[in-house]
Scaffold this active site. Sequence first.
Site, PDB file in Angstrom:
ATOM      1  N   TRP A   1       0.814  -1.223   0.000  1.00 56.46           N
ATOM      2  CA  TRP A   1       0.000   0.000   0.000  1.00 56.46           C
ATOM      3  C   TRP A   1       0.840   1.263   0.000  1.00 56.46           C
ATOM      4  O   TRP A   1       0.464   2.260  -0.620  1.00 56.46           O
ATOM      5  CB  TRP A   1      -1.002  -0.016   1.151  1.00 56.46           C
ATOM      6  CG  TRP A   1      -2.057  -1.057   0.948  1.00 56.46           C
ATOM      7  CD1 TRP A   1      -2.252  -2.194   1.675  1.00 56.46           C
ATOM      8  CD2 TRP A   1      -3.070  -1.081  -0.087  1.00 56.46           C
ATOM      9  NE1 TRP A   1      -3.312  -2.908   1.169  1.00 56.46           N
ATOM     10  CE2 TRP A   1      -3.828  -2.259   0.098  1.00 56.46           C
ATOM     11  CE3 TRP A   1      -3.393  -0.233  -1.142  1.00 56.46           C
ATOM     12  CZ2 TRP A   1      -4.895  -2.602  -0.744  1.00 56.46           C
ATOM     13  CZ3 TRP A   1      -4.463  -0.572  -1.981  1.00 56.46           C
ATOM     14  CH2 TRP A   1      -5.199  -1.741  -1.777  1.00 56.46           C
TER      15      TRP A   1
ATOM     16  N   ASP B   1      -1.618   6.577   6.478  1.00 50.58           N
ATOM     17  CA  ASP B   1      -2.698   5.709   6.001  1.00 50.58           C
ATOM     18  C   ASP B   1      -2.985   4.702   7.117  1.00 50.58           C
ATOM     19  O   ASP B   1      -2.201   3.797   7.362  1.00 50.58           O
ATOM     20  CB  ASP B   1      -2.240   4.994   4.724  1.00 50.58           C
ATOM     21  CG  ASP B   1      -3.299   4.024   4.187  1.00 50.58           C
ATOM     22  OD1 ASP B   1      -4.338   3.828   4.847  1.00 50.58           O
ATOM     23  OD2 ASP B   1      -3.068   3.447   3.098  1.00 50.58           O
TER      24      ASP B   1
ATOM     25  N   LYS C   1     -12.233  -1.661   6.084  1.00 50.47           N
ATOM     26  CA  LYS C   1     -11.368  -2.638   6.729  1.00 50.47           C
ATOM     27  C   LYS C   1     -11.817  -2.835   8.181  1.00 50.47           C
ATOM     28  O   LYS C   1     -12.153  -3.925   8.587  1.00 50.47           O
ATOM     29  CB  LYS C   1      -9.905  -2.176   6.695  1.00 50.47           C
ATOM     30  CG  LYS C   1      -9.384  -1.871   5.299  1.00 50.47           C
ATOM     31  CD  LYS C   1      -9.164  -3.120   4.466  1.00 50.47           C
ATOM     32  CE  LYS C   1      -9.050  -2.854   2.981  1.00 50.47           C
ATOM     33  NZ  LYS C   1      -7.906  -2.094   2.557  1.00 50.47           N
TER      34      LYS C   1
HETATM   35  C1  LIG Z   1      -7.472  -1.424   1.429  1.00 49.79           C
HETATM   36  C2  LIG Z   1      -6.423  -0.407   1.614  1.00 49.79           C
HETATM   37  C3  LIG Z   1      -6.337   0.708   0.763  1.00 49.79           C
HETATM   38  C4  LIG Z   1      -7.244   0.921  -0.414  1.00 49.79           C
HETATM   39  O1  LIG Z   1      -8.571   1.060  -0.029  1.00 49.79           O
HETATM   40  P1  LIG Z   1      -9.750   1.329  -1.072  1.00 49.79           P
HETATM   41  O2  LIG Z   1     -10.823   1.860  -0.202  1.00 49.79           O
HETATM   42  O3  LIG Z   1     -10.066   0.027  -1.714  1.00 49.79           O
HETATM   43  O4  LIG Z   1      -9.265   2.341  -2.048  1.00 49.79           O
HETATM   44  C5  LIG Z   1      -5.343   1.627   1.036  1.00 49.79           C
HETATM   45  N1  LIG Z   1      -4.499   1.482   2.077  1.00 49.79           N
HETATM   46  C6  LIG Z   1      -4.565   0.413   2.900  1.00 49.79           C
HETATM   47  C7  LIG Z   1      -3.607   0.314   4.035  1.00 49.79           C
HETATM   48  C8  LIG Z   1      -5.527  -0.544   2.700  1.00 49.79           C
HETATM   49  O5  LIG Z   1      -5.597  -1.611   3.523  1.00 49.79           O
END
Ligand SMILES: *Cc1c(COP(=O)(O)O)cnc(C)c1O
Length: 361
Positions: free
Chosen positions: A103, A173, A197
């Site tokens: 990511w 993030d 998530k």
């Molecule tokens: C799943 C995830 C993303 C992307 O998420 P989307 O909502 O599908 O764009 C970005 N960063 C991390 C750490 C993730 O687990």
Amino acid sequence: MKYGRTYNFSAGPAMMPEPVLEEIRDEMMNYRGSGMCVMEMSHRSKVYQQIIDDAEKDLRDLMGIPDNYKVLFIQGGATLQFSMIPMNLMKNGKAVYIETGAWSKKAIAEAKKCGEVIVAASSKDKNYTYVPDCSDLDIPEDTDYVYICENETIHGVTYDKLPNTKGHILVSDQSSMFLSKPCNVSDYGLIYAGVQKNVGPAGMVVVIIREDLIRDDLENLPIYLQYKTHADNGSMYNTPNCWAIYCCGKVFKYLKDMGGLEVMHQKNLDKAKVMYDFLDSSSMFKGTVEKEFRSLMNVPFVTESKELDAEVVAATKAAGYDNLKGHKSVGGLRASIYNAMPKEGVEALVDFLKKFEAEHK
Ligand SMILES: *Cc1c(COP(=O)(O)O)cnc(C)c1O
């Protein structure tokens, strides 16, 4: 498990707390006497305004978000933030990124389209199984921000402590660890999390941004991509993801009622310990991440071969433990054990894996 539900170890979208789903069910046909479902409501209605206001307030209470931070609910998932962050925060056109897995790599690729990206530390040399030392990074004076992915969902690594940014703002993030433990918001300039998530339904990201980082000199940037647009309009410049905001609001309230993020953190520690203790004692299954950097949320592990990995995945699925296949980029297995996964789910999985191991000796 009630309703014939399965222990779902998916990395996302993932499990939601059962009491929250039940509440949503109970309000489905007629939300609190409004005569409609939240899905059918005008986002400009009084009743909906209350829902979004409560969601923001409960999140602020839960995380202790200081008044000089804005909370934004934005569509486009976490992925859109890979672009919005450099577009909005690169004033000098320079940012430092830490590369710790899939990511952060994606975020780096997008940021490069906006300016100079300095990868000041990387764990690529050991296939992203640790977090590099970030205590004394080489950070140019005119760097706009330092970027981390605080929990790498695919590789299962997390920071044991935040980087020393040497006075530069930290951007994080937190998608796969949001609300999993207490967070000192003022350590950051910007925190964001795709909610599917660890919180609610897909299709939305929560952005927590320090007010002074919201710029009003970006007229040439498409209006929807400016944080200012979302901040000035209470996340309702256009129709927001009303449903996700409603569901996330319920989860915020649920976590508050449970006792908050300290309590949630302790539960997550207990739960992850069950999984990691098993991996450390097993001769068939091995965790792939260095101990200090093991994620509480995503637990990648392997057997001695791809064939055996696949056999385990099939056996677990048949036994009612779903989505244990590792991400296609790394293989093996991965158990995502977010906030809503009960400890009993992890214990049941571990019992199953122990039995599998005994039978395949
Ligand atoms: C799943 C995830 C993303 C992307 O998420 P989307 O909502 O599908 O764009 C970005 N960063 C991390 C750490 C993730 O687990």
